[in-house]
Motif scaffolding. Structure first.
Motif, PDB file in Angstrom:
ATOM      1  N   ILE A 213       0.573   3.681  10.915  1.00 26.88           N
ATOM      2  CA  ILE A 213       0.945   3.476   9.508  1.00 26.88           C
ATOM      3  C   ILE A 213       2.442   3.731   9.374  1.00 26.88           C
ATOM      4  O   ILE A 213       2.898   4.860   9.544  1.00 26.88           O
TER       5      ILE A 213
ATOM      6  N   LYS B  91     -11.102  10.479  12.757  1.00 32.30           N
ATOM      7  CA  LYS B  91     -10.461   9.195  13.070  1.00 32.30           C
ATOM      8  C   LYS B  91     -10.457   9.131  14.577  1.00 32.30           C
ATOM      9  O   LYS B  91      -9.761   9.944  15.213  1.00 32.30           O
TER      10      LYS B  91
ATOM     11  N   HIS C 135       0.879  -1.176   0.000  1.00 34.09           N
ATOM     12  CA  HIS C 135       0.000   0.000   0.000  1.00 34.09           C
ATOM     13  C   HIS C 135       0.912   1.220   0.000  1.00 34.09           C
ATOM     14  O   HIS C 135       1.596   1.488   0.991  1.00 34.09           O
TER      15      HIS C 135
ATOM     16  N   LEU D 200       1.896   4.989   0.129  1.00 26.21           N
ATOM     17  CA  LEU D 200       1.526   6.335   0.545  1.00 26.21           C
ATOM     18  C   LEU D 200       2.680   7.261   0.198  1.00 26.21           C
ATOM     19  O   LEU D 200       3.779   6.794  -0.120  1.00 26.21           O
TER      20      LEU D 200
ATOM     21  N   TRP E 258       3.102   8.264  10.202  1.00 25.13           N
ATOM     22  CA  TRP E 258       1.876   9.029   9.914  1.00 25.13           C
ATOM     23  C   TRP E 258       1.614   9.984  11.080  1.00 25.13           C
ATOM     24  O   TRP E 258       1.381  11.164  10.911  1.00 25.13           O
TER      25      TRP E 258
ATOM     26  N   GLU F  17     -14.211   5.359   4.993  1.00 27.47           N
ATOM     27  CA  GLU F  17     -13.161   4.537   4.354  1.00 27.47           C
ATOM     28  C   GLU F  17     -12.728   3.427   5.317  1.00 27.47           C
ATOM     29  O   GLU F  17     -11.547   3.103   5.384  1.00 27.47           O
TER      30      GLU F  17
ATOM     31  N   PHE G  56     -12.133   0.461   5.438  1.00 28.76           N
ATOM     32  CA  PHE G  56     -11.903  -0.757   4.646  1.00 28.76           C
ATOM     33  C   PHE G  56     -10.699  -1.552   5.153  1.00 28.76           C
ATOM     34  O   PHE G  56     -10.297  -2.541   4.534  1.00 28.76           O
TER      35      PHE G  56
ATOM     36  N   THR H  95     -10.000   6.307   8.493  1.00 33.02           N
ATOM     37  CA  THR H  95      -9.432   5.078   9.063  1.00 33.02           C
ATOM     38  C   THR H  95      -7.932   5.226   9.198  1.00 33.02           C
ATOM     39  O   THR H  95      -7.316   6.008   8.467  1.00 33.02           O
TER      40      THR H  95
ATOM     41  N   ASN I 224      -1.289  13.317   1.869  1.00 40.39           N
ATOM     42  CA  ASN I 224      -0.590  13.073   3.141  1.00 40.39           C
ATOM     43  C   ASN I 224       0.511  14.103   3.416  1.00 40.39           C
ATOM     44  O   ASN I 224       1.656  13.738   3.707  1.00 40.39           O
TER      45      ASN I 224
ATOM     46  N   ASP J 212      -5.384  11.689  -1.707  1.00 36.12           N
ATOM     47  CA  ASP J 212      -4.817  11.963  -0.387  1.00 36.12           C
ATOM     48  C   ASP J 212      -3.318  12.170  -0.577  1.00 36.12           C
ATOM     49  O   ASP J 212      -2.600  11.256  -1.009  1.00 36.12           O
TER      50      ASP J 212
ATOM     51  N   GLU K 289      -4.486  14.989   8.747  1.00 37.71           N
ATOM     52  CA  GLU K 289      -3.439  15.109   9.774  1.00 37.71           C
ATOM     53  C   GLU K 289      -3.543  16.427  10.548  1.00 37.71           C
ATOM     54  O   GLU K 289      -3.130  16.510  11.704  1.00 37.71           O
TER      55      GLU K 289
ATOM     56  N   THR L 130      -9.150   2.625  -1.138  1.00 37.43           N
ATOM     57  CA  THR L 130      -7.964   3.344  -1.596  1.00 37.43           C
ATOM     58  C   THR L 130      -7.216   2.536  -2.654  1.00 37.43           C
ATOM     59  O   THR L 130      -6.827   1.390  -2.407  1.00 37.43           O
TER      60      THR L 130
HETATM   61  C1  MUC Z   1      -4.780   8.443   5.665  1.00 36.84           C
HETATM   62  O1  MUC Z   1      -3.902   9.292   5.652  1.00 36.84           O
HETATM   63  O2  MUC Z   1      -5.913   8.814   5.444  1.00 36.84           O
HETATM   64  C2  MUC Z   1      -6.518   5.979   5.179  1.00 36.84           C
HETATM   65  C3  MUC Z   1      -6.809   5.288   4.044  1.00 36.84           C
HETATM   66  C4  MUC Z   1      -5.600   4.920   3.464  1.00 36.84           C
HETATM   67  O3  MUC Z   1      -5.425   4.316   2.412  1.00 36.84           O
HETATM   68  O4  MUC Z   1      -4.581   5.396   4.232  1.00 36.84           O
HETATM   69  C5  MUC Z   1      -5.113   5.923   5.415  1.00 36.84           C
HETATM   70  C6  MUC Z   1      -4.405   7.037   6.044  1.00 36.84           C
END
Ligand code: MUC
Ligand code: MG
Length: 378
Positions: A52, A271, A21, A23, A57, A325, A327, A299, A198, A196, A248, A139
């Motif tokens: 994460i 969250k 996954h 990010l 994160w 979300e 998931f 999430t 981030n 997203d 965030e 996502t």
């Molecule tokens: C985030 O930053 O939102 C939520 C869904 C995803 O794929 O990562 C998270 C973290």
């Protein structure tokens, strides 16, 4: 009769994901979670914190969360009456500064223990459901456009998701734009697209690329700028013909107040882990609502336990303009609980059963725990 808190225990565990996954700041191949068990009046409730990429994160690590729960939160709560939930939340808030993910895991576990002792669902303990299900986004973050399209097609065909969040910001924004344009063409009229970032962009990158992404069909821009740059978010939100969402940047009630006052976003990702538990999440949601901001059920990619805890709480908050979300259990290769929530008709539905509506799978926890030698699943 009081329901005395007798035992509190946090166990860190690592569960692999079904695929990497990607990010902006990390690629996740396994989720580090902390499972919390609170026993009160002989009944055990469950909570979960997820990180994460460890403390990347947010600021909390799995090791730190386990220590905060096993030492400071346990010290504050052992011997207290779980059923006095207001006093419990107050003690949790005052036991240590920050550490919101640890606090939320304990808050959820205490609520779960009280709901189970009363033979009711968590949502009922919280005053009842306004909605029984919430639309569920997925996502797309495999790192490969063709694979993302395949994944999205499967989600649509199986009626699991029709809102896709795409993680961007790791590399060249022009490449992100090409990636999004292909996804937009593939899913046009069948699914919505959100991105997203981030916190990965600076303001000039956002000014340059966000309008083109909006033009390509992106409806929502989640945390494009660093959490501290509230004024920059406001400047972007005014210029952009799409919604800017804070993630965030909004953890405390004061954060959401500041974003609202600065007109820095049109939506907020809730969250429970960011907000330190049930009371904190409700406070942030109430301020967001009062300021006319849309809600999104965020999430941290928790497994079944954390996901269901959040779902019960979100269901009491009413309309989620951007859906949710939750998931995480679908991204994980295994579940530490005896069930795994699955969407139907593009939404996640509240489960039946007391408390959060699932049980801990003790064998799985023993297998995936990271704090001592793991056992082999038979
Ligand atoms: C985030 O930053 O939102 C939520 C869904 C995803 O794929 O990562 C998270 C973290
Ligand atoms: Mg986010």
């Amino acid at each position: 009769m009081p329901q005395t808190i007798e035992r509190i225990e946090a166990v860190p565990a690592r569960v692999p994901t079904i695929r990497p996954h990607h990010l902006a700041f990390v690629t996740v191949e396994a989720m580090d979670v902390v499972v919390v068990r609170v026993t009160a009046g002989g009944v055990t409730g469950l909570g979960e914190a997820a990180t994460i990429g460890g403390p990347r994160w947010g600021e909390e690590s799995p090791e730190g969360i386990a220590a905060a729960v096993n030492h400071y939160l346990a010290e504050a709560l052992l011997g207290q009456d779980a059923a006095n939930l207001n006093a419990v939340e107050d003690r949790i808030a005052r036991a240590l500064r920050g550490n919101s993910f640890a606090k939320n895991a304990v808050s959820t576990a205490v609520h779960d223990a009280v709901a189970r002792a009363r033979g009711e669902r968590l949502v009922e303990l919280l005053g009842g459901a306004v909605v029984d299900s919430i639309p569920l986004a997925w996502t797309l973050a495999s790192g490969d456009t063709d694979r993302d399209i395949e994944e999205g097609e499967r989600a649509l065909a199986e009626r699991r998701h029709r809102h896709f969040k795409i993680k961007i910001g790791a590399g060249d924004p022009a490449q992100d734009l090409r990636h999004i344009a292909r996804l937009a063409a593939a899913f046009e009229g069948r699914a919505t697209l959100r991105v997203d970032i981030n916190q990965a962009w600076d303001e000039s990158t956002a000014s340059q690329f966000a309008p083109a992404l909006a033009e390509a069909g992106v409806l929502l821009f989640e945390q494009p700028l660093p959490a501290w740059n509230v004024d920059g978010m406001a400047r972007l939100a005014t210029r952009l013909r799409a919604t800017v969402m804070a993630d965030e940047g909004v953890a405390t009630p004061q954060d959401v107040l500041r974003h609202a006052q600065a007109a820095a976003c049109g939506a907020v990702a809730l969250k429970p882990g960011k907000h330190g538990g049930v009371a904190g999440t409700r406070a942030v949601a109430a301020i967001a609502r009062a300021a006319g901001l849309g809600l999104y059920g965020g999430t941290m990619l928790e497994g079944t336990i954390g996901t269901l805890g959040a779902l019960h709480l979100y269901a009491t908050l009413g309309h989620f303009a951007w859906g949710c979300e939750l998931f995480g259990p679908l991204l994980l290769r295994d579940s530490l609980a005896t069930t795994r929530p699955a969407p139907r008709d593009f939404a996640l539905h509240l489960p039946d059963g007391p408390g959060i509506g699932t049980e801990l799978d003790a064998d799985k926890l023993a297998h995936y725990r990271t704090d001592r030698a793991r056992t082999v699943l038979g």
